[in-house]
Design an enzyme around this catalytic site. Structure first.
Site, mmCIF file in Angstrom:
data_model
loop_
_atom_site.group_PDB
_atom_site.id
_atom_site.type_symbol
_atom_site.label_atom_id
_atom_site.label_comp_id
_atom_site.label_asym_id
_atom_site.label_seq_id
_atom_site.Cartn_x
_atom_site.Cartn_y
_atom_site.Cartn_z
ATOM 1 C CD GLU A 276 -3.030 -1.120 0.090
ATOM 2 O OE1 GLU A 276 -2.681 -0.332 -0.506
ATOM 3 O OE2 GLU A 276 -3.494 -2.454 -0.906
ATOM 4 C CG HIS A 279 -1.282 1.132 -4.714
ATOM 5 N ND1 HIS A 279 -0.901 0.782 -5.559
ATOM 6 C CD2 HIS A 279 -1.577 -0.194 -3.817
ATOM 7 C CE1 HIS A 279 -1.129 -0.244 -6.032
ATOM 8 N NE2 HIS A 279 -1.855 -1.405 -4.952
ATOM 9 C CD GLU A 349 -3.325 -3.431 -6.870
ATOM 10 O OE1 GLU A 349 -2.725 -4.083 -5.374
ATOM 11 O OE2 GLU A 349 -3.745 -2.329 -6.656
ATOM 12 C CG ASP A 353 2.139 -7.016 -5.363
ATOM 13 O OD1 ASP A 353 1.548 -7.123 -5.338
ATOM 14 O OD2 ASP A 353 1.120 -7.692 -6.961
#
Length: 411
Positions: A276, A279, A349, A353
């Site tokens: 997160e 992100h 995503e 990762d």
């Protein structure tokens, strides 16, 4: 639609489409995986035959429910929007135009919800049977009603803007409505964590302790300014584990499910947080917001073109009776555009990762985390490739495991 309005619609479509493509090229990580495409891991190395059978059984019991619900919703939306009898139901709504718009949205949305409610009940029964839900039926019904109310309010606002612009600027309405809608997308991203999320969950700051210390250390290492790390009381609703980043600018926050904080070992929890934080580091919510704004502008321009072609079928955007037609077109467009949206989401995503694996330097914890997430959600790792391409917003557990193995080998 007059020729000037048609020209404006075509220009708005072109501007929105070009902006979307340029932003996607510049902002989306199209090659986030070092070493090129991944070969998914053999599921037998991660799961026992019993676990694979359970996941396949859950999929077989829920897939048909989801497909049937989607088919009924699309069929009903198309009947209401494209047929004369369907549109006639909305032609008699009382009140001034703005009241008629809100009533039309409410009738359309609530009507489709009632039609698909049996499928929602069947789906929930399966979630209960597999231990994925902890929520009582009354609490579930309240959440369903709140979600429907949020949808009606949001869609009503969008349609009010559209019809108001068409009534005020009969020639330039596609450009004006597209610009206003793009701004509303940005405002929505900012206000959603502050206004909508609290309707469904309570949030508390992550308490002091080793996990919080680890989170702050990760954030400092990654150069991410963490305004808030919150814990949501998701366990009162679900047994699945999750975390997310929402909001932009002053409303940005990292949110962890309480069962993730309570049930996972710290190394796995930190792997989630690192994902997160990546992100947040790359402002992925901002990326999604600006792409959504450009896509909305493109969609409204295209809507103007389509309404011009369908003007004999009640396609005047200045008439509240256009609401079911617009919502039917939106329902179809949402399904058709899913591959584009989900392809972009999967790339983002994957980058998160990669960031998590490099930040924690613990591929084993990442792999075990992905395995636990799949087990807790009873996710079938062997779904058809086309289905994942069309509807999958995240990489599969097998792809993520292959990524961890590649990163681990390259350390």
């Amino acid at each position: 639609m007059t020729p000037p309005a048609r020209t404006t619609a075509l220009v708005t479509t072109a501007v929105g489409g070009v902006a979307f493509v340029v932003l996607a090229v510049l902002l989306v990580p199209w090659d986030p995986v070092p070493g090129g495409p991944l070969t998914p891991t053999d599921p037998a190395t991660l799961f026992t035959p019993e676990q694979l059978d359970r996941a396949a059984g859950f999929a077989s019991r829920t897939d048909w429910i989801g497909w049937a619900s989607l088919a009924v919703r699309l069929a009903a939306a198309c009947w209401l929007g494209f047929s004369r009898r369907g549109r006639a139901l909305f032609a008699r709504l009382p009140g001034p135009w703005w009241v008629a718009v809100v009533l039309a949205v409410a009738v359309f949305e609530v009507g489709l919800r009632l039609l698909t409610l049996p499928f929602a009940v069947l789906m929930r029964r399966q979630l209960l049977a597999y231990g994925l839900s902890t929520q009582s039926w009354p609490a579930w019904a309240v959440d369903l009603a709140k979600g429907e109310a949020v949808d009606v309010v949001g869609v009503s606002l969008a349609l009010l803007v559209l019809v108001a612009c068409a009534r005020r600027w009969r020639r330039a309405w596609p450009a004006v409505a597209g610009s206003i809608a793009a701004v509303l997308v940005v405002l929505g991203s900012f206000t959603y964590p502050l206004v909508v999320e609290p309707l469904f969950n309570n949030f508390e700051p992550l308490p002091d302790g080793s996990l919080r210390t680890g989170v702050l250390a990760l954030a400092e290492r990654e150069g991410v300014d963490v305004d808030e790390v919150l814990v949501a009381d998701a366990s009162r609703r679900t047994t699945t584990l999750n975390a997310y980043v929402s909001g932009i600018a002053g409303s940005r926050r990292v949110v962890l499910y309480d069962n993730l904080v309570d049930d996972l070992p710290q190394d796995q929890a930190l792997s989630v947080v690192a994902h997160e934080l990546t992100h947040a580091k790359h402002d992925d919510v901002v990326t999604g917001t600006v792409l959504g704004a450009a896509g909305t502008c493109f969609a409204i321009g295209l809507l103007g073109v389509v309404l011009g072609a369908l003007r004999r079928r009640g396609g005047s955007p200045a008439d509240p009776a256009v609401v079911p037609l617009v919502l039917a077109l939106y329902a179809v467009a949402l399904v058709l555009s899913s591959p584009v949206q989900n392809t972009i989401s999967r790339q983002i995503e994957l980058r998160a990762d990669v960031g998590a694996l490099r930040a924690t330097e613990d591929p084993a914890a990442f792999v075990e985390l992905q395995r636990q997430l799949a087990l807790r959600s009873v996710a079938d790792p062997e779904r058809p490739a086309w289905e994942h391409f069309w509807f999958g917003s995240h990489p599969t557990v097998l792809q993520r495991t292959a990524l961890a193995e590649r990163i681990g080998e390259g350390r």
